[in-house]
Design a protein around this motif. Sequence first.
Motif, PDB file in Angstrom:
ATOM      1  N   LYS A 294       5.602   9.949  -7.089  1.00  0.00           N
ATOM      2  CA  LYS A 294       6.635  10.369  -7.868  1.00  0.00           C
ATOM      3  C   LYS A 294       5.194  10.249  -9.496  1.00  0.00           C
ATOM      4  N   ALA A 295       4.838   9.859  -9.865  1.00  0.00           N
ATOM      5  CA  ALA A 295       4.406  10.028 -11.665  1.00  0.00           C
ATOM      6  C   ALA A 295       3.620  10.932 -11.502  1.00  0.00           C
ATOM      7  N   LYS A 296       2.663  11.763  -9.817  1.00  0.00           N
ATOM      8  CA  LYS A 296       2.655  12.959 -10.319  1.00  0.00           C
ATOM      9  C   LYS A 296       3.167  14.585 -10.291  1.00  0.00           C
ATOM     10  N   THR A 297       4.320  13.517  -9.407  1.00  0.00           N
ATOM     11  CA  THR A 297       4.565  14.785  -8.722  1.00  0.00           C
ATOM     12  C   THR A 297       6.953  14.587  -9.044  1.00  0.00           C
ATOM     13  N   ASN A 298       6.965  15.142  -9.691  1.00  0.00           N
ATOM     14  CA  ASN A 298       8.440  14.068 -10.499  1.00  0.00           C
ATOM     15  C   ASN A 298       9.762  14.850  -9.423  1.00  0.00           C
ATOM     16  N   SER A 299       9.280  16.310  -8.910  1.00  0.00           N
ATOM     17  CA  SER A 299       9.837  17.234  -8.469  1.00  0.00           C
ATOM     18  C   SER A 299      10.454  17.132  -6.765  1.00  0.00           C
ATOM     19  N   LEU A 300       9.591  15.454  -5.893  1.00  0.00           N
ATOM     20  CA  LEU A 300       9.488  15.616  -4.665  1.00  0.00           C
ATOM     21  C   LEU A 300      10.254  14.971  -4.346  1.00  0.00           C
ATOM     22  N   SER A 301      11.544  15.184  -3.589  1.00  0.00           N
ATOM     23  CA  SER A 301      12.151  14.470  -3.157  1.00  0.00           C
ATOM     24  C   SER A 301      11.563  13.080  -2.265  1.00  0.00           C
ATOM     25  N   ARG A 302      12.401  12.266  -2.146  1.00  0.00           N
ATOM     26  CA  ARG A 302      11.898  10.812  -1.108  1.00  0.00           C
ATOM     27  C   ARG A 302      11.733  11.100   0.558  1.00  0.00           C
ATOM     28  N   GLU A 303      12.147  11.987   1.328  1.00  0.00           N
ATOM     29  CA  GLU A 303      11.287  12.943   1.860  1.00  0.00           C
ATOM     30  C   GLU A 303      10.174  13.165   1.593  1.00  0.00           C
ATOM     31  N   GLU A 304       9.821  13.740   0.965  1.00  0.00           N
ATOM     32  CA  GLU A 304       8.660  14.880   0.469  1.00  0.00           C
ATOM     33  C   GLU A 304       7.538  13.939   0.192  1.00  0.00           C
ATOM     34  N   LEU A 305       7.674  12.856  -0.519  1.00  0.00           N
ATOM     35  CA  LEU A 305       7.612  11.446  -0.587  1.00  0.00           C
ATOM     36  C   LEU A 305       7.023  10.263  -0.127  1.00  0.00           C
ATOM     37  N   ALA A 306       6.923  10.721   1.135  1.00  0.00           N
ATOM     38  CA  ALA A 306       7.142  10.084   1.782  1.00  0.00           C
ATOM     39  C   ALA A 306       6.052  10.583   3.029  1.00  0.00           C
ATOM     40  N   ILE A 307       6.415  11.823   3.507  1.00  0.00           N
ATOM     41  CA  ILE A 307       5.508  12.425   3.799  1.00  0.00           C
ATOM     42  C   ILE A 307       4.093  12.258   3.260  1.00  0.00           C
ATOM     43  N   MET A 308       3.974  12.516   2.339  1.00  0.00           N
ATOM     44  CA  MET A 308       3.135  12.922   1.490  1.00  0.00           C
ATOM     45  C   MET A 308       1.982  11.225   1.666  1.00  0.00           C
ATOM     46  N   ALA A 309       2.621  10.651   1.556  1.00  0.00           N
ATOM     47  CA  ALA A 309       2.121   9.402   2.161  1.00  0.00           C
ATOM     48  C   ALA A 309       1.126   9.199   2.412  1.00  0.00           C
ATOM     49  N   ALA A 310       2.499   9.223   3.428  1.00  0.00           N
ATOM     50  CA  ALA A 310       1.845   9.536   4.845  1.00  0.00           C
ATOM     51  C   ALA A 310       0.670  10.009   5.126  1.00  0.00           C
ATOM     52  N   LEU A 311       0.551  11.062   4.750  1.00  0.00           N
ATOM     53  CA  LEU A 311      -0.819  12.359   4.802  1.00  0.00           C
ATOM     54  C   LEU A 311      -1.834  11.349   4.463  1.00  0.00           C
ATOM     55  N   ASN A 312      -1.173  11.107   2.961  1.00  0.00           N
ATOM     56  CA  ASN A 312      -2.468  10.032   2.332  1.00  0.00           C
ATOM     57  C   ASN A 312      -3.326   8.751   3.003  1.00  0.00           C
TER      58      ASN A 312
ATOM     59  N   LYS B 112       0.565  -1.150   0.042  1.00  0.00           N
ATOM     60  CA  LYS B 112      -0.406   0.807  -0.055  1.00  0.00           C
ATOM     61  C   LYS B 112       1.127   1.236   0.517  1.00  0.00           C
ATOM     62  N   VAL B 113       2.491   1.218   1.000  1.00  0.00           N
ATOM     63  CA  VAL B 113       3.200   2.958   1.150  1.00  0.00           C
ATOM     64  C   VAL B 113       3.045   2.441  -0.888  1.00  0.00           C
ATOM     65  N   GLU B 114       3.595   1.177  -1.291  1.00  0.00           N
ATOM     66  CA  GLU B 114       5.184   1.819  -2.707  1.00  0.00           C
ATOM     67  C   GLU B 114       3.622   2.180  -3.881  1.00  0.00           C
ATOM     68  N   GLN B 115       2.430   1.451  -3.118  1.00  0.00           N
ATOM     69  CA  GLN B 115       1.459   2.090  -4.385  1.00  0.00           C
ATOM     70  C   GLN B 115       1.022   3.582  -4.350  1.00  0.00           C
ATOM     71  N   GLN B 116       1.554   4.205  -3.079  1.00  0.00           N
ATOM     72  CA  GLN B 116       1.151   5.346  -2.494  1.00  0.00           C
ATOM     73  C   GLN B 116       2.125   6.773  -3.211  1.00  0.00           C
ATOM     74  N   LEU B 117       3.533   6.085  -2.594  1.00  0.00           N
ATOM     75  CA  LEU B 117       4.676   6.833  -2.977  1.00  0.00           C
ATOM     76  C   LEU B 117       4.942   6.634  -4.605  1.00  0.00           C
ATOM     77  N   SER B 118       4.246   5.567  -5.055  1.00  0.00           N
ATOM     78  CA  SER B 118       4.717   5.350  -6.517  1.00  0.00           C
ATOM     79  C   SER B 118       3.645   6.828  -7.648  1.00  0.00           C
ATOM     80  N   SER B 119       2.329   6.362  -7.021  1.00  0.00           N
ATOM     81  CA  SER B 119       1.312   7.361  -7.695  1.00  0.00           C
ATOM     82  C   SER B 119       1.528   8.552  -7.434  1.00  0.00           C
TER      83      SER B 119
END
Length: 102
Positions: free
Chosen positions: A42-60, A33-40
């Motif tokens: 990342k595909a939408k916003t390629n400019s985010l860092s890993r940390e920002e992706l992780a934070i956004m996924a955690a919030l979602n 589930k986390v990988e799906q969120q992260l991949s989604s």
Amino acid sequence: MSSSAIDITLLGRTYSIACPTGQEQALRAVANKVEQQLSSLKAKTNSLSREELAIMAALNIGHELYQEQKKNHDYMRQMDDRIRLLQSTLEHALVERSRKED
């Protein structure tokens, strides 16, 4: 309770995670589930860092959990209301029956 380490891969990076025995499948499902969120994200916003992706996924995921908990709470409240109504109806019926028998 004993635990073992299982490998989880998120955005191409593998992590060794301690997991209680018998909970491996649940951890893998959560990791998927986390990988799906992260991949989604990342595909939408390629400019985010890993940390920002992780934070956004955690919030979602946190938002999804909050919504499910709220639905569960609302359902439990509805069931409590129905149980109280049923108890009241039964008590009323028993009182009426008692009056008729007297």
